[in-house]
Motif scaffolding. Structure first.
Motif, PDB file in Angstrom:
ATOM      1  N   SER A 262       5.683   6.659   8.999  1.00 19.81           N
ATOM      2  CA  SER A 262       4.974   5.617   9.744  1.00 19.81           C
ATOM      3  C   SER A 262       4.045   6.228  10.784  1.00 19.81           C
ATOM      4  O   SER A 262       2.952   5.716  11.014  1.00 19.81           O
ATOM      5  N   ARG A 263       4.458   7.337  11.384  1.00 20.03           N
ATOM      6  CA  ARG A 263       3.590   8.000  12.371  1.00 20.03           C
ATOM      7  C   ARG A 263       2.390   8.644  11.674  1.00 20.03           C
ATOM      8  O   ARG A 263       1.283   8.578  12.185  1.00 20.03           O
ATOM      9  N   THR A 264       2.619   9.256  10.529  1.00 21.74           N
ATOM     10  CA  THR A 264       1.528   9.888   9.776  1.00 21.74           C
ATOM     11  C   THR A 264       0.526   8.842   9.312  1.00 21.74           C
ATOM     12  O   THR A 264      -0.685   9.047   9.401  1.00 21.74           O
TER      13      THR A 264
ATOM     14  N   ASP B 136       0.799  -1.218   0.000  1.00 19.09           N
ATOM     15  CA  ASP B 136       0.000   0.000   0.000  1.00 19.09           C
ATOM     16  C   ASP B 136       0.835   1.272   0.000  1.00 19.09           C
ATOM     17  O   ASP B 136       0.291   2.362  -0.011  1.00 19.09           O
ATOM     18  N   GLY B 137       2.138   1.165   0.038  1.00 24.02           N
ATOM     19  CA  GLY B 137       2.985   2.348   0.068  1.00 24.02           C
ATOM     20  C   GLY B 137       3.364   2.761   1.474  1.00 24.02           C
ATOM     21  O   GLY B 137       4.183   3.643   1.661  1.00 24.02           O
ATOM     22  N   ASN B 138       2.761   2.129   2.468  1.00 23.65           N
ATOM     23  CA  ASN B 138       3.063   2.455   3.856  1.00 23.65           C
ATOM     24  C   ASN B 138       4.337   1.765   4.321  1.00 23.65           C
ATOM     25  O   ASN B 138       4.662   0.671   3.880  1.00 23.65           O
ATOM     26  N   VAL B 139       5.029   2.418   5.229  1.00 20.79           N
ATOM     27  CA  VAL B 139       6.200   1.812   5.842  1.00 20.79           C
ATOM     28  C   VAL B 139       5.774   1.135   7.141  1.00 20.79           C
ATOM     29  O   VAL B 139       4.786   1.532   7.771  1.00 20.79           O
ATOM     30  N   HIS B 140       6.500   0.096   7.516  1.00 26.94           N
ATOM     31  CA  HIS B 140       6.144  -0.733   8.664  1.00 26.94           C
ATOM     32  C   HIS B 140       7.383  -1.010   9.504  1.00 26.94           C
ATOM     33  O   HIS B 140       8.509  -0.855   9.040  1.00 26.94           O
ATOM     34  N   ARG B 141       7.161  -1.492  10.714  1.00 27.75           N
ATOM     35  CA  ARG B 141       8.245  -1.932  11.591  1.00 27.75           C
ATOM     36  C   ARG B 141       8.347  -3.450  11.545  1.00 27.75           C
ATOM     37  O   ARG B 141       7.371  -4.142  11.305  1.00 27.75           O
ATOM     38  N   THR B 142       9.547  -3.950  11.800  1.00 25.88           N
ATOM     39  CA  THR B 142       9.792  -5.382  11.866  1.00 25.88           C
ATOM     40  C   THR B 142       9.784  -5.794  13.328  1.00 25.88           C
ATOM     41  O   THR B 142      10.341  -5.084  14.173  1.00 25.88           O
TER      42      THR B 142
ATOM     43  N   ARG C 268      10.229  -4.780   1.646  1.00 24.59           N
ATOM     44  CA  ARG C 268       8.991  -4.872   2.411  1.00 24.59           C
ATOM     45  C   ARG C 268       8.636  -3.551   3.099  1.00 24.59           C
ATOM     46  O   ARG C 268       7.762  -3.503   3.939  1.00 24.59           O
ATOM     47  N   ARG C 269       9.362  -2.484   2.743  1.00 20.61           N
ATOM     48  CA  ARG C 269       9.144  -1.144   3.307  1.00 20.61           C
ATOM     49  C   ARG C 269       9.217  -1.168   4.835  1.00 20.61           C
ATOM     50  O   ARG C 269       8.351  -0.659   5.527  1.00 20.61           O
ATOM     51  N   ARG C 270      10.291  -1.731   5.347  1.00 22.35           N
ATOM     52  CA  ARG C 270      10.522  -1.810   6.786  1.00 22.35           C
ATOM     53  C   ARG C 270      11.478  -0.700   7.210  1.00 22.35           C
ATOM     54  O   ARG C 270      12.551  -0.522   6.608  1.00 22.35           O
ATOM     55  N   ILE C 271      11.119   0.013   8.246  1.00 23.88           N
ATOM     56  CA  ILE C 271      11.927   1.133   8.736  1.00 23.88           C
ATOM     57  C   ILE C 271      13.350   0.689   9.086  1.00 23.88           C
ATOM     58  O   ILE C 271      14.304   1.439   8.881  1.00 23.88           O
TER      59      ILE C 271
ATOM     60  N   ALA D 117      21.020   7.675   4.514  1.00 23.15           N
ATOM     61  CA  ALA D 117      20.346   6.672   5.348  1.00 23.15           C
ATOM     62  C   ALA D 117      19.818   7.305   6.634  1.00 23.15           C
ATOM     63  O   ALA D 117      18.710   6.974   7.081  1.00 23.15           O
ATOM     64  N   LEU D 118      20.575   8.217   7.209  1.00 25.31           N
ATOM     65  CA  LEU D 118      20.091   8.929   8.406  1.00 25.31           C
ATOM     66  C   LEU D 118      18.845   9.747   8.093  1.00 25.31           C
ATOM     67  O   LEU D 118      17.843   9.703   8.821  1.00 25.31           O
ATOM     68  N   VAL D 119      18.903  10.493   7.002  1.00 23.06           N
ATOM     69  CA  VAL D 119      17.777  11.346   6.602  1.00 23.06           C
ATOM     70  C   VAL D 119      16.563  10.483   6.243  1.00 23.06           C
ATOM     71  O   VAL D 119      15.433  10.769   6.657  1.00 23.06           O
ATOM     72  N   ALA D 120      16.791   9.416   5.490  1.00 21.48           N
ATOM     73  CA  ALA D 120      15.695   8.531   5.086  1.00 21.48           C
ATOM     74  C   ALA D 120      15.074   7.842   6.300  1.00 21.48           C
ATOM     75  O   ALA D 120      13.838   7.692   6.366  1.00 21.48           O
ATOM     76  N   TRP D 121      15.886   7.434   7.241  1.00 15.22           N
ATOM     77  CA  TRP D 121      15.389   6.792   8.456  1.00 15.22           C
ATOM     78  C   TRP D 121      14.418   7.736   9.169  1.00 15.22           C
ATOM     79  O   TRP D 121      13.318   7.356   9.544  1.00 15.22           O
ATOM     80  N   ARG D 122      14.839   8.972   9.323  1.00 11.18           N
ATOM     81  CA  ARG D 122      13.978   9.975   9.964  1.00 11.18           C
ATOM     82  C   ARG D 122      12.687  10.182   9.172  1.00 11.18           C
ATOM     83  O   ARG D 122      11.588  10.260   9.732  1.00 11.18           O
TER      84      ARG D 122
END
Length: 189
Positions: free
Chosen positions: A182-184, A75-81, A132-135, A171-176
């Motif tokens: 993910s919060r949005t 769906d385009g959303n990012v997720h946590r593992t 898998r769009r994992r943070i 990677a730092l900027v993308a992580w943030r």
């Protein structure tokens, strides 16, 4: 810098920036850059990195398909593992690093077989998380880039080393950015 190194880095940089922005176009640009990097790493005897580039091309095909579809986690959303899954993946990457590094050390003329194998194994882990769009992909990429910069510099791939230092910052900027996404996405509308 050779034309090959320049072209590979240009396409890889574009792909990495697009990944950080959560764009599906990361995949086709990545396929092109990885194909060129495979040739470059073969020429500099970084054989684990050659194998890694082949993996990246195949993973990019799968990632493109996954990110292009809708529904479920496409769906385009990012997720946590989950912590347990991440622990198993990390253990697998560590075992792969030692195993492949040992093979390269004993049976090839590979330069820095264990560092090269770490870049391979941790990159595979990071790529699977990205697909898998994992943070968690971004802290793993930070580790990869931390090892890759001195490795590539030691082989005379100065432009590649400098760009991998820039990828570390990306990677730092993308992580943030992905944490914010993910919060949005988790907030009710």
């Amino acid at each position: 810098m050779t034309l090959l190194e320049g072209a590979a880095n240009t396409l890889a940089t574009l792909s990495i920036l697009l990944a950080g922005r959560n764009s599906v176009h990361t995949w086709w640009t990545g396929m092109a850059g990885c194909s060129l990097f495979a040739v470059l790493f073969w020429q500099t005897r970084l054989y684990a990195d050659v194998l890694l580039q082949v993996f990246f091309v195949v993973a990019s095909i799968v990632g493109w398909w996954h990110w292009s579809r809708r529904g479920a986690e496409g769906d385009g959303n990012v997720h946590r593992t989950g912590a347990s899954a991440l622990a198993w993946m990390t253990l697998a990457a560590a075992v792969a690093t030692v195993g492949y590094g040992t093979l390269l050390h004993r049976f090839t003329d590979a330069y820095a077989p264990f560092a090269d194998s770490f870049v391979l194994a941790a990159s595979v882990l990071a790529q699977l998380l990205l697909m898998r769009r994992r943070i968690e992909t971004w802290p793993v990429w930070l580790l990869v880039n931390t090892v890759a910069v001195p490795l590539y510099a030691s082989r005379g791939l100065t432009v590649t080393a400098v760009l991998y230092a820039a990828y570390w910052v990306n990677a730092l900027v993308a992580w943030r950015h992905w944490v914010r996404l993910s919060r949005t996405e988790a907030s009710p509308a």
